[in-house]
Design an enzyme around this catalytic site. Structure first.
Site, PDB file in Angstrom:
ATOM      1  N   TRP A 315      45.799  34.271  42.496  1.00 16.02           N
ATOM      2  CA  TRP A 315      46.130  34.747  43.845  1.00 16.02           C
ATOM      3  C   TRP A 315      44.876  34.857  44.704  1.00 16.02           C
ATOM      4  O   TRP A 315      44.949  34.960  45.921  1.00 16.02           O
ATOM      5  CB  TRP A 315      46.855  36.107  43.775  1.00 16.02           C
ATOM      6  CG  TRP A 315      45.986  37.282  43.359  1.00 16.02           C
ATOM      7  CD1 TRP A 315      45.149  37.345  42.281  1.00 16.02           C
ATOM      8  CD2 TRP A 315      45.865  38.552  44.020  1.00 16.02           C
ATOM      9  NE1 TRP A 315      44.532  38.581  42.219  1.00 16.02           N
ATOM     10  CE2 TRP A 315      44.954  39.336  43.270  1.00 16.02           C
ATOM     11  CE3 TRP A 315      46.439  39.113  45.156  1.00 16.02           C
ATOM     12  CZ2 TRP A 315      44.608  40.649  43.626  1.00 16.02           C
ATOM     13  CZ3 TRP A 315      46.095  40.410  45.509  1.00 16.02           C
ATOM     14  CH2 TRP A 315      45.191  41.166  44.753  1.00 16.02           C
ATOM     15  N   ASP A 316      43.724  34.801  44.060  1.00 14.07           N
ATOM     16  CA  ASP A 316      42.433  34.856  44.755  1.00 14.07           C
ATOM     17  C   ASP A 316      42.414  33.885  45.936  1.00 14.07           C
ATOM     18  O   ASP A 316      41.870  34.179  46.998  1.00 14.07           O
ATOM     19  CB  ASP A 316      41.287  34.460  43.801  1.00 14.07           C
ATOM     20  CG  ASP A 316      41.237  35.286  42.524  1.00 14.07           C
ATOM     21  OD1 ASP A 316      42.290  35.743  42.078  1.00 14.07           O
ATOM     22  OD2 ASP A 316      40.140  35.460  41.962  1.00 14.07           O
ATOM     23  N   GLU A 457      45.242  45.886  37.391  1.00 16.53           N
ATOM     24  CA  GLU A 457      45.748  45.387  36.105  1.00 16.53           C
ATOM     25  C   GLU A 457      45.632  46.392  34.964  1.00 16.53           C
ATOM     26  O   GLU A 457      46.069  46.111  33.847  1.00 16.53           O
ATOM     27  CB  GLU A 457      45.006  44.090  35.749  1.00 16.53           C
ATOM     28  CG  GLU A 457      45.322  42.960  36.711  1.00 16.53           C
ATOM     29  CD  GLU A 457      44.442  41.730  36.511  1.00 16.53           C
ATOM     30  OE1 GLU A 457      43.305  41.882  36.046  1.00 16.53           O
ATOM     31  OE2 GLU A 457      44.903  40.628  36.828  1.00 16.53           O
ATOM     32  N   LYS A 563      41.662  49.654  38.314  1.00 13.17           N
ATOM     33  CA  LYS A 563      40.654  48.608  38.157  1.00 13.17           C
ATOM     34  C   LYS A 563      40.148  48.130  39.514  1.00 13.17           C
ATOM     35  O   LYS A 563      38.968  47.915  39.715  1.00 13.17           O
ATOM     36  CB  LYS A 563      41.273  47.440  37.396  1.00 13.17           C
ATOM     37  CG  LYS A 563      40.321  46.275  37.186  1.00 13.17           C
ATOM     38  CD  LYS A 563      41.010  45.168  36.419  1.00 13.17           C
ATOM     39  CE  LYS A 563      40.079  43.992  36.212  1.00 13.17           C
ATOM     40  NZ  LYS A 563      40.768  42.842  35.637  1.00 13.17           N
ATOM     41  N   GLN A 564      41.070  47.927  40.453  1.00  7.39           N
ATOM     42  CA  GLN A 564      40.690  47.323  41.729  1.00  7.39           C
ATOM     43  C   GLN A 564      41.666  47.762  42.810  1.00  7.39           C
ATOM     44  O   GLN A 564      42.750  48.260  42.509  1.00  7.39           O
ATOM     45  CB  GLN A 564      40.689  45.803  41.601  1.00  7.39           C
ATOM     46  CG  GLN A 564      42.058  45.198  41.301  1.00  7.39           C
ATOM     47  CD  GLN A 564      41.956  43.788  40.747  1.00  7.39           C
ATOM     48  OE1 GLN A 564      41.786  43.590  39.558  1.00  7.39           O
ATOM     49  NE2 GLN A 564      42.092  42.806  41.621  1.00  7.39           N
TER      50      GLN A 564
HETATM   51  O1  IFM Z   1      42.850  37.433  40.132  1.00  6.62           O
HETATM   52  C1  IFM Z   1      41.879  38.229  39.572  1.00  6.62           C
HETATM   53  C2  IFM Z   1      42.500  39.543  39.190  1.00  6.62           C
HETATM   54  O2  IFM Z   1      43.005  40.194  40.323  1.00  6.62           O
HETATM   55  C3  IFM Z   1      41.489  40.424  38.511  1.00  6.62           C
HETATM   56  N1  IFM Z   1      40.939  39.767  37.361  1.00  6.62           N
HETATM   57  C4  IFM Z   1      40.296  38.485  37.687  1.00  6.62           C
HETATM   58  C5  IFM Z   1      41.260  37.552  38.376  1.00  6.62           C
HETATM   59  C6  IFM Z   1      40.550  36.250  38.761  1.00  6.62           C
HETATM   60  O3  IFM Z   1      39.576  36.490  39.721  1.00  6.62           O
END
Ligand code: IFM
Length: 724
Positions: A315-316, A457, A563-564
């Site tokens: 999705w990046d 995640e 995580k993010q």
């Molecule tokens: O898409 C990301 C995910 O959101 C977090 N782990 C790494 C992936 C690839 O950059």
């Protein structure tokens, strides 16, 4: 560091891996790591190919293929190889000129009392995507006999096993050819090499070997060329023409191609040289991995810096990189979206495989769209056993992200033809997937999205993740708008969609969208507020081992540590739809719990911080994002999985922060608005944007916004129509 040049004046073996990514060259077709000419697989040399994948024997996953290196060159003097990784150098300099896409090095070795200087310059042509070239020069301060060995290095660095069988090789005088086949699908790959400027050579094992009596202080120079071909490019090989063009001519056209790229994509910051270089460096990285000429591949999550994350697109691309491309190079943006259309069948297969309907796009997408993400994507650091992860089967937001991105592309470029080029069908299949995936709760009269993973995640299999639900709700609305658009613009094509879509209207109307509570906070998912109130700092003290994985059943899963960016990511994407108060409340609430364990996180916090007027934090997070590949300061391991390389999503996030955050660019269907809030230390910010066919030139200073190039489009500044 000069304005356009990244450089390093010393050498430390521990930097070999990091510098391979930092000094990366590329042209969208291939990436060439920032390694020395004499390096080989052990020093992680890679000619990494976009969209070309293989499964090695006994491997669990497919990954992108690295080609044999046609620029391999080493000098031997007094029986000693001048190899920087093995022989201490008197001095060493390495640079990457990001304006022109040129890598250089200068190393002085001392052998038998003689100082031998190796200078090399190379580029991966932005004008001819199969071609790379090297100029190599040796001098010594005393007479000395040297041997130059240059050719194709067959010793290829692979993460998950060998991908190429060497079928046959040819060596004529100044010309080498290596024909390979991938292990799994027997796809063909050809590597060519040629040089100019070496005499009396002997060819051995794909190396030209020349013995040279070097005179003191006289330059010995030669140039060489590499050609790499697979898939369609095998049919149009023109290598002798490329070689005959000569090094300088190839270099000039390469520089011109870069000039053209920067004309549209440069962003000029006055008053902050460090931010300027970091932002340009981020843009450079986006341009060297962009599929300029193909809609057959997406952008890998680690760019073309190697095989990490299997060379797959996540999705990046849609959520972090696409804004840059749709505003600066709509051809690349369209290629990226068309790639998703081209992989729709894979997305349908994935949905079916998991017992769903419609299109569930790959979490890790390669050439067919089947998911490269495995069910066991992380290796446990304690047991060395694979851990069951749910990224592949539960990160459902990917299908909505793609729908959202496609509509954004249409609205910014004014090009809606992608809809009748498979885009509407893609939207339909994605929405059918979500509708059939959702659970209708009759007592609440609403659809819910259960058992999913949001951007964070660390919390798997949650219900009603706010990011996911809001994204899917928008996708549902977009699908209905797209239907109307096609109905108006192309009634003939619309006939195919003249079917009962009452489910889609009902779903769009009744999908549950989590709302702010009395404190204005949106719960990340059902039950998040009941988790243990623990921040990443505290969690760190509970770790038993370095690189311990916090997700799965790990440390973070029962806590509020994320995580993010998740809710904040949602507020960033839908920034026009939430008030400043809501954004502020959620930013302040979630920030302490966010580990920023992914390089995707900081830019969301930066943009929302800019929105709420917190420019100090916005700047801090912007710099974290924009310097990620300069400092190399990121997680290198996920469990025991190596995840190093470049970070294109962060590179896109840096551009997004500058343009969408600091310049405050946002848009509705017909109007582009610019509401700047520049960092205090920036005197001005200038950039170009393509907006509905207009090429806008925008310059923002403390008290003025100047826009050039408005013809037919509508542009406002702080909501007021722009007047010159
Ligand atoms: O898409 C990301 C995910 O959101 C977090 N782990 C790494 C992936 C690839 O950059």
């Amino acid at each position: 560091m000069k304005n356009w040049v990244i450089e390093k004046n010393s050498f430390d073996a521990v930097d070999i891996e990091k510098h391979g990514s930092k000094f990366l060259l590329g042209n969208g077709f291939m990436g060439y790591r920032g390694t020395m000419e004499e390096y080989s697989a052990e020093q992680l040399v890679a000619v990494n190919l976009a969209g070309f994948f293989d499964l090695a024997e006994n491997s669990n996953w497919r990954e992108s293929v690295n080609a044999p290196n046609p620029l391999y060159t080493v000098v031997v003097a007094d029986g000693i190889e001048l190899n920087l990784s093995k022989l201490e150098a008197g001095s060493h300099y390495q640079s990457l000129d990001i304006k022109n896409g040129i890598h250089t090095r200068k190393t002085v070795f001392n052998v038998a009392g003689v100082n031998i200087t190796v200078k090399a310059e190379r580029f991966v042509s932005m004008a001819r995507e199969n071609i790379m070239a090297l100029k190599y020069c040796v001098t010594a301060d005393k007479d000395i006999d040297i041997t130059v060995k240059t050719g194709i290095d067959k010793n290829v660095w692979d993460i998950s096993g060998k991908h190429l069988n060497y079928i046959f090789e040819k060596q004529d005088n100044n010309y080498l050819e290596l024909n390979c086949e991938t292990v799994q699908l027997k796809n063909k790959l050809k590597v060519l090499e040629a040089f100019v400027g070496l005499d009396n050579i002997k060819n051995e094992n794909l190396l030209h070997i020349a013995n040279i009596s070097l005179k003191a202080n006289e330059e010995f120079e030669f140039v060489k060329f590499g050609g790499v071909y697979h898939s369609e490019s095998l049919e149009n090989i023109n290598f002798s023409n490329d070689v005959n063009a000569g090094y300088e001519a190839l270099k000039n056209e390469h520089i011109k191609a870069w000039e053209k790229i920067w004309q549209n994509s440069d962003v000029v910051i006055e008053g902050d040289a460090v931010a300027q270089l970091a932002l340009r460096y981020s843009i450079y990285h986006l341009c060297i991995i962009a599929p300029h000429n193909t809609d057959k591949c997406g952008i890998p999550a680690r760019g073309l810096s190697g095989q990490v994350y299997k060379g797959a697109a996540f999705w990046d691309t849609e959520m972090f990189m696409l804004p840059f491309f749709q505003f600066t190079d709509s051809k690349v943006a369209r290629n990226l979206l068309k790639y998703r259309v081209n992989t729709l069948e894979g997305a349908k297969r994935k949905a079916k495989l998991l017992g769903h309907e419609g299109a569930f796009f790959a979490w890790e997408s390669q050439e067919t769209g089947d998911d490269a993400c495995t069910l066991f994507n992380v290796t446990d650091i304690f047991t060395n056993r694979p851990l069951r992860t749910y990224f592949m089967d539960k990160q459902i937001h990917i299908s909505a992200d793609i729908v959202f991105a496609m509509w954004d592309y249409c609205r910014t470029t004014g090009d809606y033809t992608i809809l009748t080029d498979g885009g509407l069908e893609l939207m339909y299949q994605c929405m059918w997937f979500f509708y059939t995936y959702s659970a209708f709760k009759p007592h609440k009269n609403r659809y819910e999205l259960l058992d999913a993973i949001g951007p964070d995640e660390y919390h798997e299999r949650v219900n009603n993740n706010a990011f996911t639900n809001v994204m899917v709700k928008h996708a549902a609305d977009i699908f209905l708008l797209a239907i109307d658009k096609v109905k108006d613009d192309n009634p003939e094509y619309f006939k195919e969609f003249n079917i009962d879509l009452s489910w889609a209207y009902d779903f769009a109307k009744k999908l549950y969208v989590p709302q702010p509570n009395e404190k204005g906070i949106i719960e990340q998912f059902d039950g998040y507020f009941k988790l243990e109130d623990v921040t990443p700092e505290i969690l760190k003290t509970r770790e038993l081992k370095k690189n311990e994985y916090w997700g799965g059943h790990g440390l973070a899963s029962t806590t509020m540590t994320l995580k993010q960016a998740d809710v904040v990511m949602m507020l960033n994407v839908f920034r026009n739809e939430y008030s400043k108060e809501i954004k502020k409340a959620n930013w302040e609430f979630y920030e302490p719990y966010t580990e920023h364990g992914s390089s995707l996180s900081a830019c969301a916090y930066a943009i929302v911080a800019a929105e709420i007027g917190n420019t100090d934090w916005a700047y801090k997070y912007f710099m974290k994002t924009a310097t990620v590949d300069l400092t190399g300061d990121t997680k290198q391991y996920l469990g025991s999985q190596y995840i190093g390389g470049t970070h294109p999503a962060a590179n896109g996030g840096a551009w997004n922060t500058a343009i969408l955050g600091f310049a405050g660019v946002s848009f509705t269907n017909d109007t582009l608005d610019i509401s700047p809030r520049l960092p205090k230390n920036w005197d001005s910010l200038a950039f170009k944007l393509n907006w509905k066919g207009d090429k806008l030139g925008i310059k923002i200073t403390a008290n003025q916004v100047k826009i050039e190039g408005i013809t037919n489009s509508k542009v406002t500044v702080y909501g007021e129509e722009y007047k010159k």
